[in-house]
Design a protein around this motif. Structure first.
Motif, short mmCIF file in Angstrom:
data_model
loop_
_atom_site.label_atom_id
_atom_site.label_comp_id
_atom_site.label_asym_id
_atom_site.label_seq_id
_atom_site.Cartn_x
_atom_site.Cartn_y
_atom_site.Cartn_z
N MET A 1 -14.33 0.95 -25.66
CA MET A 1 -13.94 0.42 -24.32
C MET A 1 -13.26 1.62 -23.48
SD MET A 1 -10.94 -2.75 -23.43
CE MET A 1 -12.42 -3.83 -23.74
N TYR A 2 -13.57 1.84 -22.12
CA TYR A 2 -12.94 3.06 -21.44
C TYR A 2 -11.54 2.16 -20.93
CZ TYR A 2 -17.65 4.75 -21.51
OH TYR A 2 -18.88 5.28 -21.81
N ARG A 3 -10.61 3.21 -21.07
CA ARG A 3 -9.31 2.92 -20.23
C ARG A 3 -9.29 3.49 -18.97
NH1 ARG A 3 -8.56 4.32 -25.43
NH2 ARG A 3 -8.01 6.42 -25.03
N ILE A 4 -8.85 2.73 -17.97
CA ILE A 4 -8.77 3.31 -16.57
C ILE A 4 -7.57 3.12 -15.93
CG2 ILE A 4 -9.90 3.32 -14.30
CD1 ILE A 4 -12.00 4.16 -16.80
N LEU A 5 -6.82 4.21 -15.55
CA LEU A 5 -5.49 4.16 -14.90
C LEU A 5 -5.69 4.19 -13.20
CD1 LEU A 5 -2.10 5.35 -16.06
CD2 LEU A 5 -2.81 5.78 -13.71
N PHE A 6 -5.27 3.25 -12.83
CA PHE A 6 -5.16 3.13 -11.26
C PHE A 6 -3.98 3.61 -10.69
CE2 PHE A 6 -9.20 0.41 -12.16
CZ PHE A 6 -9.92 1.15 -11.02
N LEU A 7 -3.90 4.39 -9.95
CA LEU A 7 -2.69 4.91 -9.39
C LEU A 7 -2.56 4.68 -7.66
CD1 LEU A 7 0.23 6.62 -9.99
CD2 LEU A 7 -1.13 8.60 -9.35
N SER A 30 -14.85 -6.62 -20.52
CA SER A 30 -15.13 -6.19 -21.81
C SER A 30 -15.47 -4.66 -22.06
CB SER A 30 -16.39 -7.08 -22.27
OG SER A 30 -17.47 -6.60 -21.63
N ARG A 31 -15.62 -4.05 -20.96
CA ARG A 31 -15.90 -2.54 -21.18
C ARG A 31 -14.80 -1.57 -20.73
NH1 ARG A 31 -20.37 -1.07 -17.79
NH2 ARG A 31 -20.34 0.81 -18.81
N PHE A 32 -13.90 -2.21 -19.91
CA PHE A 32 -12.97 -1.42 -19.18
C PHE A 32 -11.65 -2.15 -19.25
CE2 PHE A 32 -16.88 -0.58 -17.00
CZ PHE A 32 -16.87 0.86 -16.97
N ASP A 33 -10.68 -1.27 -20.01
CA ASP A 33 -9.22 -1.76 -19.96
C ASP A 33 -8.54 -1.09 -18.68
OD1 ASP A 33 -6.90 -2.92 -21.90
OD2 ASP A 33 -6.23 -0.94 -21.47
N ILE A 34 -7.71 -1.63 -18.18
CA ILE A 34 -7.15 -1.34 -16.85
C ILE A 34 -5.58 -1.42 -16.90
CG2 ILE A 34 -7.02 -1.86 -14.41
CD1 ILE A 34 -9.95 -2.87 -14.59
N HIS A 35 -5.15 -0.27 -16.38
CA HIS A 35 -3.51 -0.22 -16.26
C HIS A 35 -3.29 0.38 -14.84
CE1 HIS A 35 0.35 1.33 -18.18
NE2 HIS A 35 0.61 0.58 -17.10
N GLN A 83 -2.90 7.18 -22.31
CA GLN A 83 -4.18 7.90 -22.57
C GLN A 83 -5.44 7.40 -22.11
OE1 GLN A 83 -4.40 11.15 -24.61
NE2 GLN A 83 -2.43 10.94 -23.86
N PRO A 84 -5.65 7.49 -20.78
CA PRO A 84 -6.55 6.87 -20.26
C PRO A 84 -7.85 7.71 -20.13
CG PRO A 84 -5.32 7.64 -18.32
CD PRO A 84 -4.52 7.79 -19.68
N HIS A 85 -9.02 7.43 -20.09
CA HIS A 85 -10.23 8.30 -19.91
C HIS A 85 -10.30 8.92 -18.53
CE1 HIS A 85 -11.17 5.85 -23.55
NE2 HIS A 85 -12.03 6.89 -23.82
N VAL A 86 -9.87 8.03 -17.48
CA VAL A 86 -10.37 8.49 -15.94
C VAL A 86 -8.67 7.86 -15.26
CG1 VAL A 86 -11.28 8.26 -13.98
CG2 VAL A 86 -12.48 8.35 -16.08
#
Length: 377
Positions: A1-7, A30-35, A83-86
Motif C-alpha cells: 500500500m502506498y502512503r501519501i501525505l497531503f500538505l 485499498s491501495r493508498f493510505d492517506i495522511h 514515512q510517506p512514499h509521496v
C-alpha cells in the motif's frame, strides 16, 4: 500500500482545498493510505474527510505566518513518523515546505500549481516573494501538477521547472453536482426570489483577482435591459475589501438587486448553483475554476472571461468574453437571458454532458493515482 501525505494550509473552503477533498474521497483506499497535514486547525471541509476510511488528519497549529522554525520542526517529525512514499502539496507556501522537507528526508515530492495569472501589485510584498521562492524550489521537486494547460504555460514562463510539469484537470463530482429542480426552488425561496426572476450568480472568494467590480458594473448594465433580474455573490474574504465592493455595488444597483452571501454551507452549494439561471466568472486570472465545472454539472449555462482554461472547459456550452470588460460581460449575459427556456435548458444539458465527458472526478482521481504510483514505484 502506498502512503501519501497531503500538505495544505487548512481545510477552509477554496478551490484547491475542495479539489483535494474530492480527490482523497475518490481514491482507491485499498491501495493508498492517506495522511492530511494542515498548517492551521480550522476549516469547514474537515467533516467531509473525518469519516473516510484510511484517512488521517493532523493539524500542526501554526501560530502565525512568521512561525517558521518550530512549525518546520513539527512538520519534519510528522513526516518521519509517517514515512510517506509521496508528499503532495497545494499552493505556494505548502509547496515550498514540501520541497524542503522532502529533500531533507529523501521523500518524493509532488507540487500542485494552480495559478495562471496573478497581479502581485494587488497583494503585499510577501506574495511575490513566496511565488518566486516556490518557482525556484520547484526545480528540486519530483513532479509539478498544474490543473490547467494555461497554468502549465504560465508557471513555466515564470520560473517553474518545465521538465517536472504535467497537467491533471480539476474533476467534478457529478453525483453531488447535478440538476435538481426541488433544490432550485428551496434555495430561491430561502433567498426570497420568484421562480420567474432571472438569477445571475458569481461564486468565488472575495479577492481582487476574481474581479467583482467588473461583475457589478456588468450587472448595472443588465438591469437596464432586464429590470427583474437578481444578482448573487457567494464567497468569503477580507472585510475591508468586501466593504469596498458593497460601497461600489450600492452606487450601481438598487439594494434589492444584489445579495452577498458569505456563509453558504458546502452542502448547500449544489442548491445554490441550481438556483442560478446563469453562472458568471469575471476573473482576470484563473487556472481552471472549479466553480465553472460545478455549475456546468448542474446544467447551468456559464459566461466567463477568457482566462486560464475557461474557454476550453466551457466549449460551445456558454459564452466567453475578454477580461476587465463589463460591457462585453453584460452583453453576453443578456444574450443568454434573451434565449427561450428551451434554448437555455439545452445549453445547460450540453454543459453537463461536457463535464461528464472531460472533467469527471473519476478521471482526475485515476490520473493522480497513476502519478503517485509512478513516483512511489
Amino acid at each position: 500500500m502506498y502512503r501519501i501525505l497531503f500538505l495544505v494550509r487548512s481545510l477552509e473552503i477554496g478551490g484547491a482545498e475542495r479539489q483535494m477533498v474530492e480527490l482523497v474521497k475518490n481514491m482507491d483506499h485499498s491501495r493508498f493510505d492517506i495522511h492530511i497535514v494542515t498548517f492551521y486547525n480550522r476549516g469547514e471541509l474537515r467533516p467531509l474527510l473525518e469519516n473516510v476510511p484510511g484517512v488521517k488528519i493532523t493539524s500542526i497549529d501554526k501560530n502565525n505566518r512568521w512561525d517558521l522554525i518550530s512549525f518546520f520542526v513539527k512538520l519534519l517529525n510528522i513526516i518521519r513518523a509517517y514515512q510517506p512514499h509521496v508528499i503532495q502539496s497545494y499552493l505556494d507556501v505548502p509547496n515550498s515546505f514540501n520541497v524542503l522537507a522532502g529533500n531533507l528526508l529523501g521523500i518524493k515530492t509532488s507540487l500542485g500549481a494552480s495559478a495562471s495569472f496573478v497581479d502581485f501589485s494587488r497583494y503585499d510584498w510577501t506574495a511575490l516573494l513566496v511565488y518566486k521562492t516556490g518557482a525556484f524550489l520547484s526545480h528540486f521537486s519530483n513532479r509539478i501538477i498544474a490543473n490547467s494547460n494555461a497554468g502549465e504555460k504560465y508557471n513555466i514562463a515564470h520560473g517553474y521547472s518545465s521538465k517536472k510539469m504535467c497537467v491533471i484537470h480539476n474533476g467534478i463530482d457529478t453525483q453531488t453536482f447535478q440538476p435538481n429542480q426541488s433544490e432550485r426552488l428551496r434555495m430561491r425561496n430561502q433567498w426570497e426570489i420568484g421562480e420567474n426572476q432571472k438569477v445571475i450568480g458569481l461564486i468565488g472568494r472575495i479577492d481582487p483577482m476574481k474581479d467583482h467590480p467588473t461583475f457589478l458594473n456588468a450587472a448595472a448594465q443588465v438591469t437596464k435591459q432586464f429590470p427583474d433580474s437578481r444578482f448573487i455573490c457567494i464567497g468569503r474574504g477580507p472585510i475591508d475589501y468586501l466593504d469596498d465592493l458593497k460601497t461600489l455595488a450600492n452606487s450601481l444597483l438598487e439594494r434589492d438587486k444584489l445579495t452577498w452571501i458569505q456563509d453558504c454551507d458546502d452542502k448547500d452549494m449544489p442548491a445554490a448553483y441550481n438556483a442560478f439561471d446563469i453562472l458568471v466568472s469575471s476573473s482576470y486570472g484563473e487556472g481552471l475554476a472549479v466553480v465553472i465545472g460545478e455549475g456546468m454539472a448542474c446544467g447551468i449555462p456559464c459566461v466567463a472571461t477568457d482566462v486560464g482554461d475557461s474557454a476550453f472547459a466551457i466549449g460551445d456550452t456558454g459564452l466567453i468574453v475578454p477580461s476587465k470588460n463589463p460591457s462585453a460581460l453584460a452583453d453576453s449575459i443578456c444574450t443568454i437571458l434573451q434565449m427561450s427556456t428551451h434554448e437555455r435548458v439545452e445549453l445547460g444539458r450540453r454543459a453537463r454532458q461536457r463535464v461528464l465527458d472531460h472533467f469527471s472526478i473519476e478521471k482526475m482521481a485515476s490520473a493522480y493515482e497513476t502519478a503517485f504510483s509512478e513516483l512511489a514505484g
